[in-house]
Design an enzyme around this catalytic site. Sequence first.
Site, PDB file in Angstrom:
ATOM      1  N   PRO A  24       0.819  -1.218   0.000  1.00  0.00           N
ATOM      2  CA  PRO A  24       0.000   0.000   0.000  1.00  0.00           C
ATOM      3  C   PRO A  24       0.852   1.267   0.000  1.00  0.00           C
ATOM      4  O   PRO A  24       1.873   1.312   0.679  1.00  0.00           O
ATOM      5  CB  PRO A  24      -0.798  -0.097   1.308  1.00  0.00           C
ATOM      6  N   GLN A  42      -7.129  -1.008   2.964  1.00  0.00           N
ATOM      7  CA  GLN A  42      -6.424  -0.777   4.227  1.00  0.00           C
ATOM      8  C   GLN A  42      -7.064   0.371   5.001  1.00  0.00           C
ATOM      9  O   GLN A  42      -7.260   1.459   4.465  1.00  0.00           O
ATOM     10  CB  GLN A  42      -4.946  -0.442   3.982  1.00  0.00           C
ATOM     11  N   CYS A  74       2.149   2.829  10.217  1.00  0.00           N
ATOM     12  CA  CYS A  74       2.332   4.233   9.851  1.00  0.00           C
ATOM     13  C   CYS A  74       3.108   4.969  10.954  1.00  0.00           C
ATOM     14  O   CYS A  74       2.699   4.956  12.109  1.00  0.00           O
ATOM     15  CB  CYS A  74       0.981   4.905   9.604  1.00  0.00           C
ATOM     16  N   GLY A  97      10.368  -4.400   2.509  1.00  0.00           N
ATOM     17  CA  GLY A  97      11.361  -3.386   2.836  1.00  0.00           C
ATOM     18  C   GLY A  97      12.583  -3.460   1.955  1.00  0.00           C
ATOM     19  O   GLY A  97      13.279  -4.473   1.916  1.00  0.00           O
ATOM     20  N   ASP A  98      12.833  -2.404   1.207  1.00  0.00           N
ATOM     21  CA  ASP A  98      14.042  -2.230   0.396  1.00  0.00           C
ATOM     22  C   ASP A  98      14.182  -3.242  -0.734  1.00  0.00           C
ATOM     23  O   ASP A  98      15.298  -3.480  -1.208  1.00  0.00           O
ATOM     24  CB  ASP A  98      15.310  -2.275   1.272  1.00  0.00           C
ATOM     25  N   ARG A 136       8.146   1.074  -3.113  1.00  0.00           N
ATOM     26  CA  ARG A 136       8.842   2.082  -3.914  1.00  0.00           C
ATOM     27  C   ARG A 136       9.475   1.510  -5.181  1.00  0.00           C
ATOM     28  O   ARG A 136       9.564   2.211  -6.199  1.00  0.00           O
ATOM     29  CB  ARG A 136       9.914   2.765  -3.042  1.00  0.00           C
TER      30      ARG A 136
HETATM   31  C1  LIG Z   1       4.819   7.301  -0.553  1.00  0.00           C
HETATM   32  C2  LIG Z   1       4.572   6.138   0.374  1.00  0.00           C
HETATM   33  C3  LIG Z   1       3.317   5.939   0.889  1.00  0.00           C
HETATM   34  C4  LIG Z   1       3.066   4.866   1.743  1.00  0.00           C
HETATM   35  N1  LIG Z   1       1.799   4.669   2.197  1.00  0.00           N
HETATM   36  C5  LIG Z   1       1.514   3.568   2.945  1.00  0.00           C
HETATM   37  C6  LIG Z   1       0.191   3.268   3.329  1.00  0.00           C
HETATM   38  O1  LIG Z   1      -0.766   3.984   2.994  1.00  0.00           O
HETATM   39  N2  LIG Z   1      -0.016   2.168   4.106  1.00  0.00           N
HETATM   40  C7  LIG Z   1       1.013   1.346   4.494  1.00  0.00           C
HETATM   41  O2  LIG Z   1       0.782   0.351   5.183  1.00  0.00           O
HETATM   42  N3  LIG Z   1       2.274   1.595   4.102  1.00  0.00           N
HETATM   43  C8  LIG Z   1       2.547   2.660   3.347  1.00  0.00           C
HETATM   44  N4  LIG Z   1       3.825   2.896   2.924  1.00  0.00           N
HETATM   45  C9  LIG Z   1       4.889   1.945   3.289  1.00  0.00           C
HETATM   46  C10 LIG Z   1       5.113   0.902   2.206  1.00  0.00           C
HETATM   47  O3  LIG Z   1       3.968   0.089   2.031  1.00  0.00           O
HETATM   48  C11 LIG Z   1       6.314   0.005   2.568  1.00  0.00           C
HETATM   49  O4  LIG Z   1       6.050  -0.637   3.785  1.00  0.00           O
HETATM   50  C12 LIG Z   1       7.618   0.779   2.716  1.00  0.00           C
HETATM   51  O5  LIG Z   1       7.736   1.782   1.723  1.00  0.00           O
HETATM   52  C13 LIG Z   1       8.828  -0.153   2.616  1.00  0.00           C
HETATM   53  O6  LIG Z   1       8.787  -0.887   1.419  1.00  0.00           O
HETATM   54  P1  LIG Z   1       9.662  -0.482   0.113  1.00  0.00           P
HETATM   55  O7  LIG Z   1      11.090  -0.417   0.552  1.00  0.00           O
HETATM   56  O8  LIG Z   1       9.368  -1.570  -0.873  1.00  0.00           O
HETATM   57  O9  LIG Z   1       9.213   0.868  -0.332  1.00  0.00           O
HETATM   58  C14 LIG Z   1       4.109   3.975   2.099  1.00  0.00           C
HETATM   59  C15 LIG Z   1       5.387   4.192   1.570  1.00  0.00           C
HETATM   60  C16 LIG Z   1       5.627   5.237   0.719  1.00  0.00           C
HETATM   61  C17 LIG Z   1       7.006   5.432   0.155  1.00  0.00           C
END
Ligand SMILES: Cc1cc2nc3c(=O)[nH]c(=O)nc-3n(C[C@H](O)[C@H](O)[C@H](O)COP(=O)(O)O)c2cc1C
Length: 360
Positions: A41, A95, A125, A226-227, A250
């Site tokens: 999300p 969510q 969050c 994560g990452d 991301r």
């Molecule tokens: C711009 C942005 C918005 C996000 N919004 C949410 C959200 O609405 N709900 C949630 O559970 N996580 C949210 N996250 C967290 C991501 O789901 C994820 O847990 C976090 O970015 C780590 O994963 P990644 O390294 O693949 O980005 C958000 C992350 C980013 C960068």
Amino acid sequence: MLMIGSMFSAKLQAKIDFLKKKSLPIALGSIKFNSPLLLAPMASICNAPFRLLMEDLGAGGTVSELISCHGINYGNRRTLDMLKIDPREKVTGIQLFGEEPEAMARAAETAMDYKPQFIDINMGCPVKKVVTKGGGSALLKDPKSLAPYLREIKKAIPIPLTIKIRMGWDAEGINADEIVKVANDEGIEWVAIHGRTRAQQYTGLANWDYIEALAENSPLPIIGNGDLHHHETVYERLNSTKCEALMIARGALRNPFIFLESLAPNQIEFTGEDYWEIIQKLYQYTTESFEDERTQLIQIRKLIVWFAAGFPNTSKFRGILFQTKTIEESMRYSEDYFLGLGNSQKSINYSERFMTSGHG
Ligand SMILES: Cc1cc2nc3c(=O)[nH]c(=O)nc-3n(C[C@H](O)[C@H](O)[C@H](O)COP(=O)(O)O)c2cc1C
């Protein structure tokens, strides 16, 4: 008049189908996914058009952005619009976030009208406005009071309830194992975990040793997150992990083909022409989903700019795109830019920090 193609060409579709065939379907609890790679999300990003595109490009399932239970219960029009799921979506969860179990339960009941396959609770969050009220990652602080909270929400809905957490509040309060136990006792379907604490926000690296150990000992399916930004990193993790599935956030912004490329790295190359095709598909989904042209423009423009990451002359392209006033103008510049790339390949500097704030 702008001519926009709404179907992928046979050439691109063949690339997509070739990679999709490499994916193994999975079941998490009672829900089936075509791939163990799911879209995480993201607030203001994971709306129906983006989720549809990511499913077209191999995401096994998706989750909406976090949606306020209070906004839903007040009947706020903008909040209710965020609940919309397109009938073409295959597996989508909604969510919710909020600190009060009764308010969450009522909101979850309303969310049922929009036909999600599951309801997910945001427990990761880190944003101050959310945690000071007791929502998001503040829910990790007291695993004992979590049980009645989850119970109340679970009994309000006939579909699976899931949670997305962090490792804990801070380095001294790492307690995801305890949270998973409570979740298991309360009949939660799975737990997705972003391998950082709330205190870390988006600094440092996601702790995959912790995630793996948690998954190895968990009574519930664990989704690791994560990452996972590079398709080779995802591929390696997918082939070694104890998690049942992985979530990518991301990484999908700078490489919308990541769900496919991670299944068989470096076998298929996606060119500027392919990017232009998926942008046209996104245009179709965006204009079908949002009536207001300003909203369409805002939604699509930022995604196009992220998709361009790592291609030549991106900063000039970004500057031009952010000055466009209409979606047609944005699309014209995008067509010129992406078709002009020829066979240029992306070169992204993955060691540079990218988007260091978010809601989970
Ligand atoms: C711009 C942005 C918005 C996000 N919004 C949410 C959200 O609405 N709900 C949630 O559970 N996580 C949210 N996250 C967290 C991501 O789901 C994820 O847990 C976090 O970015 C780590 O994963 P990644 O390294 O693949 O980005 C958000 C992350 C980013 C960068």
